[in-house]
Design a protein around this motif. Sequence first.
Motif, PDB file in Angstrom:
ATOM      1  N   LEU A  15      14.715   3.229   1.294  1.00  0.00           N
ATOM      2  CA  LEU A  15      15.056   1.920   1.845  1.00  0.00           C
ATOM      3  C   LEU A  15      13.800   1.078   1.952  1.00  0.00           C
ATOM      4  N   SER A  16      13.980  -0.220   1.995  1.00  0.00           N
ATOM      5  CA  SER A  16      12.840  -1.099   2.239  1.00  0.00           C
ATOM      6  C   SER A  16      12.488  -1.032   3.725  1.00  0.00           C
ATOM      7  N   GLN A  17      11.309  -1.493   4.045  1.00  0.00           N
ATOM      8  CA  GLN A  17      10.873  -1.504   5.431  1.00  0.00           C
ATOM      9  C   GLN A  17      11.787  -2.385   6.284  1.00  0.00           C
ATOM     10  N   GLY A  59       7.088  -5.532  12.922  1.00  0.00           N
ATOM     11  CA  GLY A  59       5.757  -5.057  13.297  1.00  0.00           C
ATOM     12  C   GLY A  59       5.777  -3.618  13.771  1.00  0.00           C
ATOM     13  N   ASN A  60       6.763  -3.290  14.591  1.00  0.00           N
ATOM     14  CA  ASN A  60       6.905  -1.918  15.063  1.00  0.00           C
ATOM     15  C   ASN A  60       7.175  -0.980  13.896  1.00  0.00           C
ATOM     16  N   MET A  61       8.022  -1.408  12.965  1.00  0.00           N
ATOM     17  CA  MET A  61       8.369  -0.561  11.826  1.00  0.00           C
ATOM     18  C   MET A  61       7.139  -0.316  10.953  1.00  0.00           C
ATOM     19  N   THR A  62       6.289  -1.317  10.802  1.00  0.00           N
ATOM     20  CA  THR A  62       5.055  -1.132  10.034  1.00  0.00           C
ATOM     21  C   THR A  62       4.211  -0.025  10.637  1.00  0.00           C
ATOM     22  N   LEU A  63       4.045  -0.045  11.943  1.00  0.00           N
ATOM     23  CA  LEU A  63       3.252   0.978  12.628  1.00  0.00           C
ATOM     24  C   LEU A  63       3.883   2.358  12.459  1.00  0.00           C
ATOM     25  N   LEU A  81       3.746   7.699   9.737  1.00  0.00           N
ATOM     26  CA  LEU A  81       4.424   8.720   8.936  1.00  0.00           C
ATOM     27  C   LEU A  81       3.722   8.924   7.600  1.00  0.00           C
ATOM     28  N   GLN A  82       3.237   7.833   7.015  1.00  0.00           N
ATOM     29  CA  GLN A  82       2.533   7.933   5.737  1.00  0.00           C
ATOM     30  C   GLN A  82       1.212   8.697   5.912  1.00  0.00           C
ATOM     31  N   LYS A  83       0.502   8.443   7.000  1.00  0.00           N
ATOM     32  CA  LYS A  83      -0.750   9.162   7.270  1.00  0.00           C
ATOM     33  C   LYS A  83      -0.517  10.664   7.374  1.00  0.00           C
ATOM     34  N   VAL A 115      10.552   2.747   0.821  1.00  0.00           N
ATOM     35  CA  VAL A 115      10.001   3.885   1.551  1.00  0.00           C
ATOM     36  C   VAL A 115      10.805   5.121   1.155  1.00  0.00           C
ATOM     37  N   HIS A 116      10.095   6.167   0.766  1.00  0.00           N
ATOM     38  CA  HIS A 116      10.707   7.413   0.300  1.00  0.00           C
ATOM     39  C   HIS A 116      10.199   8.581   1.135  1.00  0.00           C
ATOM     40  N   LEU A 117      11.044   9.593   1.308  1.00  0.00           N
ATOM     41  CA  LEU A 117      10.593  10.846   1.901  1.00  0.00           C
ATOM     42  C   LEU A 117       9.719  11.593   0.911  1.00  0.00           C
TER      43      LEU A 117
END
Length: 157
Positions: free
Chosen positions: A58-60, A72-76, A81-83, A101-103
Amino acid sequence: MGTRYRGSTEQVLALDVYIKLMRASDAVANRVHSHLKAVNLTVSQFGVLEALLHLGPLSQSQLAQKLLKSGGNMTLVIDNLQKRGLIERVRSNTDRRTISVHLTEAGRKLIERVFAPHVEQIVSALAVLSEAERHTLGQLCRKLGLAQKDNGNNQIF
């Protein structure tokens, strides 16, 4: 009644129901989400992983809408999760402006391991209600939630 407010009967009843709704919601959420700490996930992070598991990439902005979170919250949440290597952002080959965004494999393994116990916590938390009461509660919550779409953006402060 749960409120000491001295207003009209309608106001006192509304406040009482609201207080009970919030207390019940918080109590159930605290119980259901208690296991997330053991896997170092926030409720929002769990929500992202679960949405990606069941809905696919899905997109952000789609994730933010699904989880009722701000951009903004979703970006954080997604950054964190990416880190950890649980998700990845993938730019579209056909439209470079589009990022989904992918698992990752690690993210898929984690959410698959954590999701079944999560469902069992929900089943256990709601077991106090009969099947008919769960249906009624679901219908009432849906009705209440959908009604807010029309009135939700009226700021009074």
